[in-house]
Design a protein around this motif. Structure first.
Motif, PDB file in Angstrom:
ATOM      1  N   TRP A  82      23.357  42.560  41.457  1.00 11.06           N
ATOM      2  CA  TRP A  82      25.186  42.914  42.333  1.00 11.06           C
ATOM      3  C   TRP A  82      25.509  41.783  42.358  1.00 11.06           C
ATOM      4  O   TRP A  82      26.792  41.040  41.734  1.00 11.06           O
ATOM      5  N   ALA A  83      25.235  40.618  43.335  1.00  9.07           N
ATOM      6  CA  ALA A  83      25.698  39.306  43.827  1.00  9.07           C
ATOM      7  C   ALA A  83      26.034  38.564  42.604  1.00  9.07           C
ATOM      8  O   ALA A  83      27.165  38.173  42.216  1.00  9.07           O
ATOM      9  N   ALA A  84      24.922  38.371  41.565  1.00  9.02           N
ATOM     10  CA  ALA A  84      24.905  37.234  40.555  1.00  9.02           C
ATOM     11  C   ALA A  84      25.896  38.079  39.081  1.00  9.02           C
ATOM     12  O   ALA A  84      26.077  37.547  38.575  1.00  9.02           O
ATOM     13  N   ALA A  85      26.201  39.135  39.368  1.00  3.75           N
ATOM     14  CA  ALA A  85      27.130  40.137  38.412  1.00  3.75           C
ATOM     15  C   ALA A  85      28.464  39.824  38.760  1.00  3.75           C
ATOM     16  O   ALA A  85      29.392  39.714  37.748  1.00  3.75           O
ATOM     17  N   CYS A  86      28.668  39.437  40.130  1.00  4.66           N
ATOM     18  CA  CYS A  86      30.157  39.542  40.531  1.00  4.66           C
ATOM     19  C   CYS A  86      30.276  37.950  40.515  1.00  4.66           C
ATOM     20  O   CYS A  86      31.608  37.451  40.250  1.00  4.66           O
ATOM     21  N   GLN A  87      28.815  37.329  39.946  1.00  9.11           N
ATOM     22  CA  GLN A  87      29.531  35.594  40.796  1.00  9.11           C
ATOM     23  C   GLN A  87      30.622  35.462  39.716  1.00  9.11           C
ATOM     24  O   GLN A  87      30.237  35.375  38.514  1.00  9.11           O
ATOM     25  N   GLY A  88      31.331  34.460  39.671  1.00 11.93           N
ATOM     26  CA  GLY A  88      32.631  34.298  38.723  1.00 11.93           C
ATOM     27  C   GLY A  88      33.154  34.997  38.089  1.00 11.93           C
ATOM     28  O   GLY A  88      34.681  34.507  37.967  1.00 11.93           O
ATOM     29  N   TYR A  89      33.840  36.209  38.992  1.00  7.88           N
ATOM     30  CA  TYR A  89      34.740  37.068  38.423  1.00  7.88           C
ATOM     31  C   TYR A  89      35.356  37.379  39.622  1.00  7.88           C
ATOM     32  O   TYR A  89      36.576  38.367  40.258  1.00  7.88           O
ATOM     33  N   ARG A  90      34.906  36.544  41.363  1.00 11.06           N
ATOM     34  CA  ARG A  90      35.857  36.897  42.667  1.00 11.06           C
ATOM     35  C   ARG A  90      37.026  36.719  42.209  1.00 11.06           C
ATOM     36  O   ARG A  90      37.650  37.251  43.565  1.00 11.06           O
ATOM     37  N   HIS A  91      37.198  36.089  41.927  1.00  8.81           N
ATOM     38  CA  HIS A  91      39.077  35.425  41.635  1.00  8.81           C
ATOM     39  C   HIS A  91      39.961  36.524  41.304  1.00  8.81           C
ATOM     40  O   HIS A  91      41.324  36.464  41.117  1.00  8.81           O
ATOM     41  N   LEU A  92      39.400  37.793  40.237  1.00  8.09           N
ATOM     42  CA  LEU A  92      39.313  38.713  39.945  1.00  8.09           C
ATOM     43  C   LEU A  92      39.965  39.948  40.688  1.00  8.09           C
ATOM     44  O   LEU A  92      40.236  40.827  40.052  1.00  8.09           O
ATOM     45  N   PHE A  93      39.670  40.038  41.633  1.00 11.78           N
ATOM     46  CA  PHE A  93      38.610  41.637  41.898  1.00 11.78           C
ATOM     47  C   PHE A  93      38.476  40.899  43.704  1.00 11.78           C
ATOM     48  O   PHE A  93      37.867  40.127  43.655  1.00 11.78           O
ATOM     49  N   THR A  94      38.527  42.580  44.869  1.00 11.31           N
ATOM     50  CA  THR A  94      38.140  42.319  45.808  1.00 11.31           C
ATOM     51  C   THR A  94      37.017  43.586  46.146  1.00 11.31           C
ATOM     52  O   THR A  94      37.606  44.549  45.882  1.00 11.31           O
TER      53      THR A  94
END
Length: 229
Positions: A82-94
């Motif tokens: 899950w953490a790896a899936a969100c890496q690189g997209y954190r600027h798009l959502f919280t």
């Protein structure tokens, strides 16, 4: 042999998209959203998406992920993925909130309820309601027989609403709540009636907290998401 609830892990993430995301054009939002969700789907065995926008002020999307094994290695692998899936997209959502826990056999009934929700089932009902739940200290000081009688009264009320399914997750010592309670229904008015009736059961006086509640609308596919996200 009576069938008992199989062990699994369910994880609910409350997502709010950023101003950076909303400033992108529709096509770019769709591309990035699709990339991220493909990674999320690869992190677990089942993923279901729900609309929060319009139903509450601070959330846009609810992501329900589930894995069929509650073994430590499988749990650790899920959270890593899950953490790896969100890496690189954190600027798009919280990720505004997370609720998670494990299923386990009930201590009050010997058989699996016919109203028990299947996280891996092929179909979902239109509406999902989810909330954390905490019992009072006094509840746990009661003997098991006394608690069992009150819970059977609670269950009896629930059986009058056979069209509403439920998933009970245990999260003692894992998060602030003790349980995560999840319901599915085709009609939110039916859920309103169910909760109203449950308020009058004796077990209610031993409820310390059952909020914040999230009500969400099932989104069957990316095309449904594209209409509003």
């Amino acid at each position: 042999m009576a069938e008992q609830t199989p062990e699994s892990l369910s994880h609910f993430a409350i997502i709010t998209f950023s101003e950076t995301y909303w400033k992108l054009d529709v096509a770019e939002r769709a591309r990035l959203r699709g990339e991220w969700l493909a990674r999320v789907r690869g992190a677990s065995e089942a993923v279901h998406l729900y609309q929060l926008s319009g139903l509450e002020a601070a959330g846009d999307l609810l992501v329900w992920s589930a894995i069929s094994s509650a073994l430590p290695d499988a749990t650790a692998a899920f959270f890593s993925a899950w953490a790896a899936a969100c890496q690189g997209y954190r600027h798009l959502f919280t990720t505004r909130d997370v609720l998670w826990g494990f299923t386990r056999p009930s201590q009050y009934t010997k058989t699996r309820s016919t109203q028990e929700m299947d996280p891996f089932g092929p179909t979902r009902q239109p509406f999902l309601m989810i909330y954390p739940f905490v019992k009072t200290t006094e509840w746990y000081q009661l003997d098991r027989e006394t608690r069992g009688k009150m819970m059977m009264s609670h269950i009896k009320v629930g059986k009058q609403f056979e069209d509403i399914t439920q998933l009970l997750l245990y999260s003692f010592g894992l998060q602030d709540q003790e349980f995560v309670v999840v319901y599915e229904t085709a009609d939110p008015r039916r859920f309103l009636a169910l909760v109203n009736d449950l308020r009058s059961t004796e077990a209610r006086i031993y409820t310390q907290r059952d909020w914040p509640l999230h009500a969400a609308v099932y989104q069957a596919d990316d095309a449904a998401l594209a209409k509003w996200l």
